[in-house]
Write a protein that holds these residues in place. Structure first.
Motif, PDB file in Angstrom:
ATOM      1  N   GLN A  90      -8.203   0.109  -0.499  1.00 35.39           N
ATOM      2  CA  GLN A  90      -8.472  -1.220   0.050  1.00 35.39           C
ATOM      3  C   GLN A  90      -9.933  -1.357   0.496  1.00 35.39           C
ATOM      4  OE1 GLN A  90      -5.020  -2.157   2.217  1.00 35.39           O
ATOM      5  NE2 GLN A  90      -5.606  -4.237   2.718  1.00 35.39           N
ATOM      6  N   ASP A 139      -6.151  -1.682  -4.864  1.00 38.53           N
ATOM      7  CA  ASP A 139      -5.549  -2.222  -3.652  1.00 38.53           C
ATOM      8  C   ASP A 139      -6.470  -3.283  -3.046  1.00 38.53           C
ATOM      9  OD1 ASP A 139      -4.148  -2.729  -1.349  1.00 38.53           O
ATOM     10  OD2 ASP A 139      -3.825  -0.621  -0.827  1.00 38.53           O
ATOM     11  N   THR A 179       0.835  -1.210   0.000  1.00 37.14           N
ATOM     12  CA  THR A 179       0.000   0.000   0.000  1.00 37.14           C
ATOM     13  C   THR A 179       0.869   1.260   0.000  1.00 37.14           C
ATOM     14  OG1 THR A 179      -1.849  -1.140   1.071  1.00 37.14           O
ATOM     15  CG2 THR A 179      -1.800   1.255   1.276  1.00 37.14           C
TER      16      THR A 179
HETATM   17 MG   LIG Z   1      -2.101  -2.890   2.122  1.00 33.39          MG
END
Ligand SMILES: [Mg+2]
Ligand SMILES: Nc1ncnc2c1ncn2[C@@H]1O[C@H](COP(=O)(O)OP(=O)(O)O)[C@@H](O)[C@H]1O
Length: 246
Positions: free
Chosen positions: A79, A155, A43
């Motif tokens: 995410q 992500d 990330t």
């Molecule tokens: Mg991550």
């Protein structure tokens, strides 16, 4: 044609090096995965590529233009899907168009034709809480797509879904990506997902995170959905497991 490139990207937090000397690239129309255990800095690398975070050293190039630390060039799906619960699905999805200065009415009109292709027909006037997990992800993907940026960063877009929904989403995604040819960098910690979806995989390991291997997945796009039943698939899986276990 090379679209995106990072050169020796290094980033630390509180004098702890998180990712070191990351050199990756993405070609036009490619789907490339960044595969690594959690905490390996995936990330963080995406935040650098998207320009939200400036690296300690190294650069990011988009079409040979240096975009290091400059946000807004690349669409980034986080995410969590981050749909706005108080906005209807059509307004969530057309948000990138509104942010570019298009009126809400015109933005809706431009977004509407994509609802069918993204399996979202009939959800336009609903709110995110009324959608299933898979549908929410499709809506978030459509919003990412409507950014019309040359590159999408995703992500772990499928990681919160149950196994069956995830499998359905993979099949659907392969089909849609064939049609829209979006150049995509995908973060995942799911080895099978990476092999199934990717043209290439970068395997990230260690502390600080570094690119340990680059693996080309040889398969024809139209064979992809049954690819997980082939011996080649298992060979790739074994190869990657060995790397991650080291
Ligand atoms: Mg991550
Ligand atoms: N803003 C931040 N400040 C301090 N540490 C951070 C920050 N962002 C990430 N980290 C640390 O960097 C490491 C890698 O995190 P991350 O990039 O989220 O990994 P991954 O996405 O691969 O799970 C973790 O140890 C995390 O705690």
């Amino acid at each position: 044609m090379e679209l995106l490139r990072t050169e020796n990207v290094t980033k630390s937090y509180d004098s702890r090096v998180i990712i070191r000397d990351i050199n990756i690239h993405l070609l036009q129309g490619e789907l490339v995965s960044l595969l690594g255990l959690s905490g390996s800095g995936k990330t963080t690398l995406f935040q650098v590529i998207s320009g939200l975070v400036t690296p300690d050293s190294g650069n990011v190039f988009l079409n040979d233009k240096n975009i290091t630390g400059e946000p807004g060039n690349i669409s980034y799906m986080l995410q969590k899907d981050l749909l706005l619960e108080h906005k209807k699905v059509i307004d969530n999805v057309s948000l990138p168009l509104v942010l570019r200065g298009i009126s809400r009415k015109d933005a809706r009109k431009q977004a509407q034709p994509y609802f069918e292709q993204f399996g979202l027909e009939g959800t336009e006037e609903k709110y995110p809480s009324q959608l299933s997990g898979g549908m929410r992800q499709r809506a978030a993907l459509l919003r990412t797509y409507l950014c019309s940026c040359p590159v999408a960063l995703l992500d772990e877009p499928f990681s919160a879904l149950d196994m069956i929904t995830k499998g359905q989403m993979h099949t659907w995604y392969l089909d849609v990506i064939n049609k829209i040819r979006l150049s995509t960098l995908l973060i995942t910690h799911d080895i099978e997902e990476a092999i199934l979806l990717s043209d290439r995989i970068y395997v990230m390991t260690g502390v600080p995170g570094e690119i340990h291997n680059e693996i080309h997945i040889e398969k024809r796009r139209n064979e992809r959905t049954d690819f997980n039943l082939t011996p080649e698939f298992l060979d790739y899986k074994e190869q990657i497991l060995d790397i991650l276990k080291q």
